[in-house]
Design an enzyme around this catalytic site. Structure first.
Site, PDB file in Angstrom:
ATOM      1  N   GLY A  11       0.834  -1.207   0.000  1.00 49.88           N
ATOM      2  CA  GLY A  11       0.000   0.000   0.000  1.00 49.88           C
ATOM      3  C   GLY A  11       0.865   1.251   0.000  1.00 49.88           C
ATOM      4  O   GLY A  11       1.911   1.272   0.635  1.00 49.88           O
ATOM      5  N   ARG A  72       0.895  -4.802  -5.674  1.00 46.75           N
ATOM      6  CA  ARG A  72       1.031  -6.083  -4.984  1.00 46.75           C
ATOM      7  C   ARG A  72       1.360  -7.068  -6.106  1.00 46.75           C
ATOM      8  O   ARG A  72       0.789  -7.002  -7.182  1.00 46.75           O
ATOM      9  CB  ARG A  72      -0.249  -6.435  -4.268  1.00 46.75           C
ATOM     10  CG  ARG A  72      -0.683  -5.262  -3.362  1.00 46.75           C
ATOM     11  CD  ARG A  72      -1.564  -5.677  -2.222  1.00 46.75           C
ATOM     12  NE  ARG A  72      -2.141  -4.500  -1.591  1.00 46.75           N
ATOM     13  CZ  ARG A  72      -1.706  -3.956  -0.451  1.00 46.75           C
ATOM     14  NH1 ARG A  72      -0.690  -4.474   0.187  1.00 46.75           N
ATOM     15  NH2 ARG A  72      -2.304  -2.897   0.054  1.00 46.75           N
ATOM     16  N   THR A 125       4.010   2.395   5.831  1.00 49.10           N
ATOM     17  CA  THR A 125       2.611   1.967   5.821  1.00 49.10           C
ATOM     18  C   THR A 125       1.847   2.867   6.781  1.00 49.10           C
ATOM     19  O   THR A 125       2.356   3.193   7.857  1.00 49.10           O
ATOM     20  CB  THR A 125       2.445   0.474   6.216  1.00 49.10           C
ATOM     21  OG1 THR A 125       1.068   0.224   6.490  1.00 49.10           O
ATOM     22  CG2 THR A 125       3.240   0.091   7.445  1.00 49.10           C
ATOM     23  N   ILE A 126       0.642   3.244   6.402  1.00 47.69           N
ATOM     24  CA  ILE A 126      -0.109   4.157   7.275  1.00 47.69           C
ATOM     25  C   ILE A 126      -0.573   3.455   8.553  1.00 47.69           C
ATOM     26  O   ILE A 126      -0.913   4.101   9.524  1.00 47.69           O
ATOM     27  CB  ILE A 126      -1.318   4.798   6.548  1.00 47.69           C
ATOM     28  CG1 ILE A 126      -2.359   3.747   6.151  1.00 47.69           C
ATOM     29  CG2 ILE A 126      -0.890   5.634   5.373  1.00 47.69           C
ATOM     30  CD1 ILE A 126      -3.721   4.352   5.831  1.00 47.69           C
ATOM     31  N   ASP A 127      -0.581   2.112   8.545  1.00 48.97           N
ATOM     32  CA  ASP A 127      -1.162   1.372   9.677  1.00 48.97           C
ATOM     33  C   ASP A 127      -0.330   1.385  10.961  1.00 48.97           C
ATOM     34  O   ASP A 127      -0.846   1.085  12.031  1.00 48.97           O
ATOM     35  CB  ASP A 127      -1.395  -0.097   9.273  1.00 48.97           C
ATOM     36  CG  ASP A 127      -2.524  -0.226   8.265  1.00 48.97           C
ATOM     37  OD1 ASP A 127      -3.308   0.722   8.134  1.00 48.97           O
ATOM     38  OD2 ASP A 127      -2.600  -1.286   7.603  1.00 48.97           O
ATOM     39  N   ASP A 129       1.814  -0.847  11.830  1.00 47.02           N
ATOM     40  CA  ASP A 129       1.638  -2.202  12.356  1.00 47.02           C
ATOM     41  C   ASP A 129       2.926  -3.018  12.371  1.00 47.02           C
ATOM     42  O   ASP A 129       2.879  -4.246  12.366  1.00 47.02           O
ATOM     43  CB  ASP A 129       0.558  -2.939  11.546  1.00 47.02           C
ATOM     44  CG  ASP A 129       0.907  -3.038  10.067  1.00 47.02           C
ATOM     45  OD1 ASP A 129       1.910  -2.417   9.641  1.00 47.02           O
ATOM     46  OD2 ASP A 129       0.176  -3.722   9.327  1.00 47.02           O
ATOM     47  N   ARG A 154     -17.273  16.872  14.042  1.00 52.50           N
ATOM     48  CA  ARG A 154     -17.687  17.356  15.361  1.00 52.50           C
ATOM     49  C   ARG A 154     -18.567  18.613  15.233  1.00 52.50           C
ATOM     50  O   ARG A 154     -19.549  18.771  15.950  1.00 52.50           O
ATOM     51  CB  ARG A 154     -16.438  17.664  16.192  1.00 52.50           C
ATOM     52  CG  ARG A 154     -16.726  18.026  17.629  1.00 52.50           C
ATOM     53  CD  ARG A 154     -15.547  18.776  18.173  1.00 52.50           C
ATOM     54  NE  ARG A 154     -14.505  17.890  18.643  1.00 52.50           N
ATOM     55  CZ  ARG A 154     -14.314  17.618  19.940  1.00 52.50           C
ATOM     56  NH1 ARG A 154     -15.112  18.117  20.842  1.00 52.50           N
ATOM     57  NH2 ARG A 154     -13.320  16.862  20.318  1.00 52.50           N
ATOM     58  N   MET A 169      -8.996   3.344   8.910  1.00 55.09           N
ATOM     59  CA  MET A 169      -8.256   2.143   8.486  1.00 55.09           C
ATOM     60  C   MET A 169      -7.512   1.524   9.664  1.00 55.09           C
ATOM     61  O   MET A 169      -7.293   2.169  10.693  1.00 55.09           O
ATOM     62  CB  MET A 169      -7.288   2.496   7.366  1.00 55.09           C
ATOM     63  CG  MET A 169      -7.992   2.643   6.026  1.00 55.09           C
ATOM     64  SD  MET A 169      -6.836   2.904   4.681  1.00 55.09           S
ATOM     65  CE  MET A 169      -7.935   2.701   3.285  1.00 55.09           C
ATOM     66  N   ARG A 171      -7.150  -2.624  10.023  1.00 57.53           N
ATOM     67  CA  ARG A 171      -7.913  -3.856  10.228  1.00 57.53           C
ATOM     68  C   ARG A 171      -7.406  -4.664  11.421  1.00 57.53           C
ATOM     69  O   ARG A 171      -8.172  -5.219  12.186  1.00 57.53           O
ATOM     70  CB  ARG A 171      -7.820  -4.684   8.944  1.00 57.53           C
ATOM     71  CG  ARG A 171      -8.874  -5.715   8.773  1.00 57.53           C
ATOM     72  CD  ARG A 171      -8.890  -6.209   7.354  1.00 57.53           C
ATOM     73  NE  ARG A 171      -9.511  -5.274   6.451  1.00 57.53           N
ATOM     74  CZ  ARG A 171     -10.836  -5.135   6.320  1.00 57.53           C
ATOM     75  NH1 ARG A 171     -11.651  -5.871   7.023  1.00 57.53           N
ATOM     76  NH2 ARG A 171     -11.329  -4.263   5.482  1.00 57.53           N
ATOM     77  N   ARG A 243     -24.930   8.831  12.890  1.00 57.11           N
ATOM     78  CA  ARG A 243     -24.500   8.790  11.494  1.00 57.11           C
ATOM     79  C   ARG A 243     -23.137   8.097  11.384  1.00 57.11           C
ATOM     80  O   ARG A 243     -22.374   8.059  12.353  1.00 57.11           O
ATOM     81  CB  ARG A 243     -24.379  10.212  10.931  1.00 57.11           C
ATOM     82  CG  ARG A 243     -25.712  10.930  10.849  1.00 57.11           C
ATOM     83  CD  ARG A 243     -26.550  10.348   9.711  1.00 57.11           C
ATOM     84  NE  ARG A 243     -27.944  10.774   9.813  1.00 57.11           N
ATOM     85  CZ  ARG A 243     -28.444  11.836   9.212  1.00 57.11           C
ATOM     86  NH1 ARG A 243     -27.669  12.616   8.491  1.00 57.11           N
ATOM     87  NH2 ARG A 243     -29.726  12.121   9.337  1.00 57.11           N
ATOM     88  N   ARG A 252      -5.000   7.499   2.852  1.00 55.45           N
ATOM     89  CA  ARG A 252      -3.751   7.082   2.217  1.00 55.45           C
ATOM     90  C   ARG A 252      -3.032   8.241   1.518  1.00 55.45           C
ATOM     91  O   ARG A 252      -1.847   8.152   1.225  1.00 55.45           O
ATOM     92  CB  ARG A 252      -4.045   6.025   1.146  1.00 55.45           C
ATOM     93  CG  ARG A 252      -4.339   4.659   1.653  1.00 55.45           C
ATOM     94  CD  ARG A 252      -3.040   3.856   1.721  1.00 55.45           C
ATOM     95  NE  ARG A 252      -3.293   2.479   2.003  1.00 55.45           N
ATOM     96  CZ  ARG A 252      -3.599   1.573   1.076  1.00 55.45           C
ATOM     97  NH1 ARG A 252      -3.661   1.909  -0.193  1.00 55.45           N
ATOM     98  NH2 ARG A 252      -3.819   0.345   1.418  1.00 55.45           N
TER      99      ARG A 252
HETATM  100  P1  ATP Z   1       0.771  -2.771   3.563  1.00 54.23           P
HETATM  101  O1  ATP Z   1       1.154  -2.877   5.011  1.00 54.23           O
HETATM  102  O2  ATP Z   1       0.537  -1.380   3.154  1.00 54.23           O
HETATM  103  O3  ATP Z   1      -0.312  -3.725   3.142  1.00 54.23           O
HETATM  104  P2  ATP Z   1       2.740  -4.639   2.624  1.00 54.23           P
HETATM  105  O4  ATP Z   1       4.145  -4.444   2.179  1.00 54.23           O
HETATM  106  O5  ATP Z   1       2.551  -5.432   3.882  1.00 54.23           O
HETATM  107  O6  ATP Z   1       2.078  -3.215   2.716  1.00 54.23           O
HETATM  108  P3  ATP Z   1       1.673  -6.800   1.002  1.00 54.23           P
HETATM  109  O7  ATP Z   1       0.614  -6.766  -0.020  1.00 54.23           O
HETATM  110  O8  ATP Z   1       1.546  -7.696   2.161  1.00 54.23           O
HETATM  111  O9  ATP Z   1       1.891  -5.275   1.430  1.00 54.23           O
HETATM  112  O10 ATP Z   1       3.054  -7.183   0.265  1.00 54.23           O
HETATM  113  C1  ATP Z   1       3.537  -6.479  -0.869  1.00 54.23           C
HETATM  114  C2  ATP Z   1       4.221  -7.412  -1.822  1.00 54.23           C
HETATM  115  O11 ATP Z   1       5.363  -8.021  -1.180  1.00 54.23           O
HETATM  116  C3  ATP Z   1       3.384  -8.596  -2.290  1.00 54.23           C
HETATM  117  O12 ATP Z   1       2.514  -8.270  -3.323  1.00 54.23           O
HETATM  118  C4  ATP Z   1       4.484  -9.556  -2.769  1.00 54.23           C
HETATM  119  O13 ATP Z   1       4.978  -9.158  -4.011  1.00 54.23           O
HETATM  120  C5  ATP Z   1       5.579  -9.326  -1.712  1.00 54.23           C
HETATM  121  N1  ATP Z   1       5.468 -10.355  -0.642  1.00 54.23           N
HETATM  122  C6  ATP Z   1       4.586 -10.390   0.384  1.00 54.23           C
HETATM  123  N2  ATP Z   1       4.765 -11.476   1.164  1.00 54.23           N
HETATM  124  C7  ATP Z   1       5.789 -12.168   0.606  1.00 54.23           C
HETATM  125  C8  ATP Z   1       6.463 -13.386   0.939  1.00 54.23           C
HETATM  126  N3  ATP Z   1       6.126 -14.116   2.004  1.00 54.23           N
HETATM  127  N4  ATP Z   1       7.490 -13.775   0.139  1.00 54.23           N
HETATM  128  C9  ATP Z   1       7.840 -13.046  -0.938  1.00 54.23           C
HETATM  129  N5  ATP Z   1       7.251 -11.892  -1.298  1.00 54.23           N
HETATM  130  C10 ATP Z   1       6.243 -11.448  -0.547  1.00 54.23           C
END
Ligand code: ATP
Length: 319
Positions: A11, A72, A125-127, A129, A154, A169, A171, A243, A252
């Site tokens: 993301g 992704r 990442t904005i989360d 996490d 408000r 956002m 989850r 509401r 984002r």
């Molecule tokens: P966000 O926290 O914003 O969702 P993220 O980096 O966690 O970001 P993901 O969609 O989980 O986003 O992963 C991004 C890309 O990283 C995936 O589309 C894939 O290409 C690669 N990726 C994720 N997990 C794996 C893994 N276990 N092994 C190899 N590549 C991976």
């Protein structure tokens, strides 16, 4: 280390551009060629790669999104995809790689690192996490966006004497709700990390109303419950018109806050510095205001600790 590749994955998060700028400028300052890899791991598989120069990153420090675009890429997580990426890395003479993204992107970076490609991760990442770092790039900008929305809601909430559920956002991680709820003076904050009793939310609303409070803001992390069903239940139990506002993807985007830009600049700089020092397979982060770096395995295995202390303060201050 003559050539470093940089990509943004997963993301998008405000501040990614500031980090790209820092990587490119630090690299060029150190006579390193920087290649921009487009659309995350897709670009690494397809060779969608362009050399960057000082002006490729001009006028982007204040822009949300990512000039390298993001994606992704399921194929990258397969053996075939990984081999394609390794071939491209060889063809383009990439000596080191910097990956900007979240948890998933770091797992991808680790697979490259395990194959001997010097790789560094920057948490975007904005989360918020990722357990190994106090903050991820983009988080505080998302919090600002939510606080701005809460302030506007408000106003109308007070004018009409309504309750408002603001769904944000996060989850699996309630940090956006927690930080924005605290800064926005929300009456209730509902996050995945804490069980929330709707009756308690209703009690607070009624007590507030009884002492003349006109508004009631409930910040809800997406995925904890259905905002519309929750609104119906609150309405039934309190007779307060309730509401729902789902903020969605506006969280984002937007110009990154100074804090995100400063972190992005420091982390981008440090990522290049680590590669030049011959260090690899590491995730850059921030702890207690210091830029740190940890081995990917260690970084990925750290459990995120929910700020229960802040949650408690928010609860007390909203009585
Ligand atoms: P966000 O926290 O914003 O969702 P993220 O980096 O966690 O970001 P993901 O969609 O989980 O986003 O992963 C991004 C890309 O990283 C995936 O589309 C894939 O290409 C690669 N990726 C994720 N997990 C794996 C893994 N276990 N092994 C190899 N590549 C991976």
């Amino acid at each position: 280390m003559k050539t470093i590749g940089v990509l943004t994955s997963g993301g998008d998060a405000p501040g990614m551009n500031a980090a790209i700028r820092a990587v490119v400028r630090t690299g060029i300052y150190n006579q390193v060629r920087i290649l921009g890899i487009k659309q995350g791991y897709n670009g690494l598989i397809n060779g969608n790669i362009e050399e960057m120069n000082l002006s490729s990153v001009a006028d982007i420090i204040h822009r949300g999104g990512t000039i390298l675009r993001t994606a992704r890429c399921d194929e990258f997580a397969t053996d075939d995809g990984l081999n394609k990426a390794l071939n491209i890395i060889e063809v383009f003479n990439i000596d080191g790689l910097i990956v900007l993204g979240g948890d998933g992107s770091f797992k991808g970076a680790k697979t490259l690192s395990d194959k001997g490609i010097p790789t560094i991760g920057i948490p975007c990442t904005i989360d918020n996490d990722m357990g190994y770092t106090d903050y991820t790039i983009g988080f505080y900008t998302a919090v600002e966006t939510v606080v701005d929305a809460i302030s506007k809601i408000r106003d109308t909430s007070s004018s009409h004497g309504r309750a408002n559920i603001v769904e944000v956002m996060g989850r699996h991680c309630g940090d956006i709700a927690l930080y924005a709820g605290l800064a926005g003076g929300a009456e209730s904050i509902i996050v995945p990390e804490e069980n929330t009793d709707i009756d308690a939310v209703c009690r607070k609303l009624i007590q507030g109303r009884n002492r003349g409070k006109l508004h009631s803001i409930i910040v809800l992390s997406e995925g904890v419950g259905n905002a519309y069903e929750m609104a119906k239940e609150i309405e039934e139990k309190t007779s307060a018109e309730t509401r729902v506002t789902i903020l969605g993807h506006i969280q984002r985007g937007g110009t990154p806050t100074s804090f995100d830009r400063i972190m992005a600049s420091q982390m981008g700089y440090r990522a290049v510095e680590l590669l030049l020092e011959g260090k690899a397979g590491r995730a850059v982060g921030v702890r207690q205001n210091q830029i740190i770096d940890l081995d990917f395995d260690e970084a990925l295995s750290q459990k995120r600790v929910f700020r229960k202390d802040m949650y408690e303060i928010a609860r007390i201050l909203s009585i």
